[in-house]
Design a protein around this motif. Structure first.
Motif, PDB file in Angstrom:
ATOM      1  N   ARG A 247       0.863  -1.498   0.070  1.00  0.00           N
ATOM      2  CA  ARG A 247       0.271   0.113   0.414  1.00  0.00           C
ATOM      3  C   ARG A 247       0.960   1.037  -0.056  1.00  0.00           C
ATOM      4  O   ARG A 247       0.543   2.398  -0.532  1.00  0.00           O
ATOM      5  CB  ARG A 247      -0.794  -0.227   1.119  1.00  0.00           C
ATOM      6  CG  ARG A 247      -1.764  -1.016   1.130  1.00  0.00           C
ATOM      7  CD  ARG A 247      -2.804  -0.543   2.707  1.00  0.00           C
ATOM      8  NE  ARG A 247      -3.905  -1.581   2.413  1.00  0.00           N
ATOM      9  CZ  ARG A 247      -4.675  -2.198   3.523  1.00  0.00           C
ATOM     10  NH1 ARG A 247      -4.062  -1.464   4.364  1.00  0.00           N
ATOM     11  NH2 ARG A 247      -5.412  -3.115   3.560  1.00  0.00           N
TER      12      ARG A 247
ATOM     13  N   GLY B 153       1.760   2.382  -3.884  1.00  0.00           N
ATOM     14  CA  GLY B 153       1.026   3.224  -4.527  1.00  0.00           C
ATOM     15  C   GLY B 153       0.364   3.969  -3.816  1.00  0.00           C
ATOM     16  O   GLY B 153       0.002   5.659  -4.855  1.00  0.00           O
TER      17      GLY B 153
ATOM     18  N   PHE C 120      -5.429   4.854  -6.069  1.00  0.00           N
ATOM     19  CA  PHE C 120      -4.291   4.217  -6.707  1.00  0.00           C
ATOM     20  C   PHE C 120      -4.636   4.716  -7.189  1.00  0.00           C
ATOM     21  O   PHE C 120      -4.396   3.974  -8.780  1.00  0.00           O
ATOM     22  CB  PHE C 120      -4.102   2.628  -6.124  1.00  0.00           C
ATOM     23  CG  PHE C 120      -3.973   1.426  -5.021  1.00  0.00           C
ATOM     24  CD1 PHE C 120      -2.773   2.622  -4.171  1.00  0.00           C
ATOM     25  CD2 PHE C 120      -4.934   1.139  -3.671  1.00  0.00           C
ATOM     26  CE1 PHE C 120      -2.458   2.529  -2.850  1.00  0.00           C
ATOM     27  CE2 PHE C 120      -4.269   0.987  -2.804  1.00  0.00           C
ATOM     28  CZ  PHE C 120      -3.343   1.543  -2.342  1.00  0.00           C
TER      29      PHE C 120
ATOM     30  N   THR D 285      -3.287   7.614  -8.901  1.00  0.00           N
ATOM     31  CA  THR D 285      -2.461   7.487  -9.234  1.00  0.00           C
ATOM     32  C   THR D 285      -1.942   7.080 -10.224  1.00  0.00           C
ATOM     33  O   THR D 285      -1.514   7.787 -10.996  1.00  0.00           O
ATOM     34  CB  THR D 285      -2.131   6.594  -7.509  1.00  0.00           C
ATOM     35  OG1 THR D 285      -1.581   7.280  -6.580  1.00  0.00           O
ATOM     36  CG2 THR D 285       0.109   6.889  -7.826  1.00  0.00           C
TER      37      THR D 285
ATOM     38  N   THR E 150       0.043  -0.578  -8.346  1.00  0.00           N
ATOM     39  CA  THR E 150      -0.995   0.738  -7.700  1.00  0.00           C
ATOM     40  C   THR E 150      -2.547  -0.799  -8.907  1.00  0.00           C
ATOM     41  O   THR E 150      -3.094  -1.467  -7.870  1.00  0.00           O
ATOM     42  CB  THR E 150      -1.828   1.240  -9.403  1.00  0.00           C
ATOM     43  OG1 THR E 150      -1.351   1.576 -10.187  1.00  0.00           O
ATOM     44  CG2 THR E 150      -0.442   3.175  -8.266  1.00  0.00           C
TER      45      THR E 150
ATOM     46  N   ALA F 197      -4.581  -2.624  -5.542  1.00  0.00           N
ATOM     47  CA  ALA F 197      -5.957  -1.531  -6.037  1.00  0.00           C
ATOM     48  C   ALA F 197      -6.951  -3.072  -5.830  1.00  0.00           C
ATOM     49  O   ALA F 197      -8.057  -3.248  -5.476  1.00  0.00           O
ATOM     50  CB  ALA F 197      -6.519  -0.567  -6.695  1.00  0.00           C
TER      51      ALA F 197
END
Length: 284
Positions: free
Chosen positions: A2, A5, A64, A67, A216, A220
């Motif tokens: 985590r 990301g 995410f 991003t 990500t 995710a």
């Protein structure tokens, strides 16, 4: 996982509010994460607990997605983020799961990328000149802690894991401040691109794109599945509803909104965990 990301986009928001004091905010957030994992029980199974846990994880998916869109599709980040959310929902419907073996590989690749970034930033003279910071702004510090906290809580519970994640976060933030300073770090949501440019490593931009995807996409899908299972373990309708909500939010929400929602969701979850601990203590 985590952390990578989230930090890719959270660093700019945190630094713009906290200046050099973002490093203190990272330490405080890391301590809170370790304390939460060491002292608090996991989220319960009441309706309120399940909703709070689901919201906090959907907030992570939104971060995410944002991003991914900001780094890989800067000309249309909202559309890319919405498509990202739809793909996460489809992957959940298809039964795609991030197993422990794959998670270890992803974590190893991201740790290697973090080590390379730290080496580059330390090995090249910094672009920014250090300027003594003003006294810390309480709202700025609070915002930075709130934004960072969701990404310092490990995927698997454990105080040791939280401590390791916190140490990596503090190291990355420290070298980023050393190389760019808080002003340039806070100018762009994609501050890690600026960081590579400052360190004369523009040629590594394609590698950064790969790192963004690795940091990500798997996490995710994992967070989306966790969120959906908390609402309804077997219902395709829950998957479609979660996917639609995140896709619409991703299309219109910028980095600040996405990070704020993730932070508030995580804070609500921690409050419920504190309440559960107090309830268990009274019953003991």
């Amino acid at each position: 996982m985590r952390l990578a990301g989230g930090l890719l986009i959270a660093l700019a928001v945190c630094t713009s509010g906290a200046d050099y004091w973002v490093l203190l905010a990272a330490v405080v957030a890391a301590v809170l994460a370790v304390a939460a994992e060491a002292l608090l029980p996991p989220v319960g199974d009441t309706r309120l607990d399940r909703i709070a846990g689901s919201v906090s994880r959907l907030g992570l998916v939104l971060v995410f997605a944002t991003t991914f869109g900001q780094y890989l599709f800067p000309s249309a980040p909202g559309i890319a983020a919405a498509v990202f959310a739809v793909v996460a929902a489809v992957a959940d419907l298809a039964g795609v799961r991030l197993g422990d073996y794959a998670a270890r590989w992803v974590t190893g690749l991201l740790l290697a990328a973090a080590a390379a970034l730290i080496a580059i930033c330390v090995g090249i003279p910094p672009l920014a000149q250090f300027i003594a910071p003003d006294p810390p702004s309480v709202p700025g510090l609070g915002l930075a802690v709130l934004v960072l906290l969701p990404f310092l809580l490990p995927r698997r519970p454990g105080a040791g894991r939280a401590a390791a994640v916190g140490a990596v976060a503090v190291a990355i933030i420290a070298v980023a401040l050393y190389q760019l300073g808080p002003v340039r770090l806070g100018l762009s949501a994609t501050s890690f691109r600026e960081l590579l440019a400052a360190a004369d490593a523009v040629s590594l931009a394609p590698v950064l794109s790969v790192v963004v995807a690795v940091a990500t996409v798997p996490v995710a899908v994992d967070a989306f599945t966790d969120a959906r299972e908390r609402l309804s373990p077997e219902s395709p309708k829950a998957t479609l509803a979660c996917g639609l909500i995140v896709a619409v939010a991703a299309a219109f929400a910028g980095p600040v909104v996405a990070l704020g929602l993730a932070g508030v969701g995580t804070l609500a979850e921690l409050v419920l965990r504190v309440r559960a601990r107090g309830y268990r203590a009274r019953r003991a």
